[in-house]
Design an enzyme around this catalytic site. Structure first.
Site, mmCIF file in Angstrom:
data_model
loop_
_atom_site.group_PDB
_atom_site.id
_atom_site.type_symbol
_atom_site.label_atom_id
_atom_site.label_comp_id
_atom_site.label_asym_id
_atom_site.label_seq_id
_atom_site.Cartn_x
_atom_site.Cartn_y
_atom_site.Cartn_z
ATOM 1 N N SER A 74 26.294 -26.390 9.564
ATOM 2 C CA SER A 74 25.905 -24.981 9.470
ATOM 3 C C SER A 74 27.024 -24.168 8.839
ATOM 4 O O SER A 74 28.112 -24.668 8.558
ATOM 5 C CB SER A 74 25.579 -24.425 10.864
ATOM 6 O OG SER A 74 26.777 -24.240 11.616
ATOM 7 N N SER A 76 28.573 -21.592 10.281
ATOM 8 C CA SER A 76 29.262 -20.804 11.309
ATOM 9 C C SER A 76 30.777 -20.829 11.188
ATOM 10 O O SER A 76 31.459 -19.971 11.741
ATOM 11 C CB SER A 76 28.854 -21.281 12.703
ATOM 12 O OG SER A 76 29.383 -22.563 12.978
ATOM 13 N N LYS A 151 34.082 -25.104 16.628
ATOM 14 C CA LYS A 151 34.472 -23.697 16.619
ATOM 15 C C LYS A 151 36.001 -23.622 16.686
ATOM 16 O O LYS A 151 36.689 -24.626 16.795
ATOM 17 C CB LYS A 151 33.875 -22.929 17.821
ATOM 18 C CG LYS A 151 32.366 -23.029 17.965
ATOM 19 C CD LYS A 151 31.605 -22.294 16.874
ATOM 20 C CE LYS A 151 30.092 -22.438 17.066
ATOM 21 N NZ LYS A 151 29.331 -21.847 15.951
ATOM 22 N N SER A 241 27.418 -16.825 13.888
ATOM 23 C CA SER A 241 27.894 -17.903 14.751
ATOM 24 C C SER A 241 27.475 -17.650 16.188
ATOM 25 O O SER A 241 27.761 -16.597 16.756
ATOM 26 C CB SER A 241 29.429 -18.010 14.679
ATOM 27 O OG SER A 241 29.920 -18.932 15.635
#
Length: 283
Positions: A74, A76, A151, A241
């Site tokens: 993705s 994010s 993350k 995100s």
């Protein structure tokens, strides 16, 4: 226990190893006695087990204790990581764990603020997380067992984290940022073209982040206190995100490893490769 690739590798290593060992201990000698000097063919299953066991075992060791591959699915973590980046995750940065069981048998340190980490999605239920962090229930609440996320660590155990005006405050102090211009996306990331680029200083780690100036922060002004044994994580693409702002904290036991290197980029949606990203160290 997770029913994933690590489980499959462990099961295959155990199966092929046991077949090879059982044959060596109980059947190989018997075949030799029966053959009485004549050449007797080894059973196919034993031949396959003897051939594949060393390869499977070595792959299991590397993947469990050294590096594990991970594909970025993705946007994010843009602009740090793009859709289609294949990265190496350092498995020994924070400690060594037994495969499948995830039992840590050797502590090698703790994550630092600014680290990009891969972790298993906590999968909190709505009432549990609402009680712990004050997060409201909503469409984002959906358990995703055994799914890996990536993350950046913003909050360490004991920290007070606030997010106001699209800026992070750690223990009451704003994190330093500097505007770097406008972003021009490529491939599957073209939708982020025009977003504002900022450099952000998280302790010793300086990195880039994206902010969409046209997107309203639906979270409003929020503040969280990170519990012991947990971390507060956010994506570098701040307005695209789902992270600790939405589903809470990441337990230490859920950490898989630290993202260290991009070894390939293949954007499957656009069917394009970017060789300039190969070998990029992740900060």
């Amino acid at each position: 226990m997770r029913l994933d690739f690590a489980t499959l590798l462990t099961a295959l290593a155990a199966l092929t190893g046991l077949i090879w060992l059982a044959d060596a201990m109980f059947f190989a000698k018997r075949r030799a006695e029966i053959a009485a000097g004549a050449e007797v063919a080894e059973p196919v299953i034993v031949e396959y087990a003897r051939s594949f066991f060393p390869v499977i075992f070595i792959v299991l060791l590397i993947r469990s204790f050294l590096f594990e591959p991970f594909r970025i699915p993705s946007s994010s973590m843009m602009p740090t990581l793009l859709i289609g980046d294949f990265i190496a995750v350092n498995k020994f940065s924070y400690g060594l764990k037994l495969p499948v069981l995830d039992y840590e048998f050797l502590d090698l340190g703790s994550p630092e603020r600014g680290d990009v980490v891969v972790f298993r999605y906590p999968g909190y239920t709505c009432p549990e997380q609402k009680e712990r962090s004050g997060s409201p229930c909503g469409h984002a609440w959906r358990p995703v067992p055994a799914q890996d996320y990536i993350k950046r660590i913003v909050g360490l155990p004991g920290d007070s984290i606030a997010y106001r005006g699209k800026r992070i405050f750690v223990n009451g102090k704003p994190v330093q940022v500097a505007e770097q211009g406008r972003y021009v996306g490529v491939g599957s990331g073209r939708g982020s073209t025009g977003h504002e680029i900022y450099s952000e200083q998280l302790d010793a780690t300086e990195h880039l982040l994206l902010v969409d100036p046209l997107r309203f922060d639906s979270r409003g002004e929020n503040e969280w206190v990170v519990p012991e044994g947990h971390y507060f994580v956010m994506g570098d693409n701040r307005d695209n995100s789902e992270d600790s702002r939405f589903w809470g904290f990441v337990p230490d036991r859920n950490l898989v490893g630290k993202a260290s290197l991009i070894w390939m980029n293949l954007d499957l949606d656009e069917m394009r490769m970017d060789f300039t990203r190969v070998g990029t160290v992740i900060h």
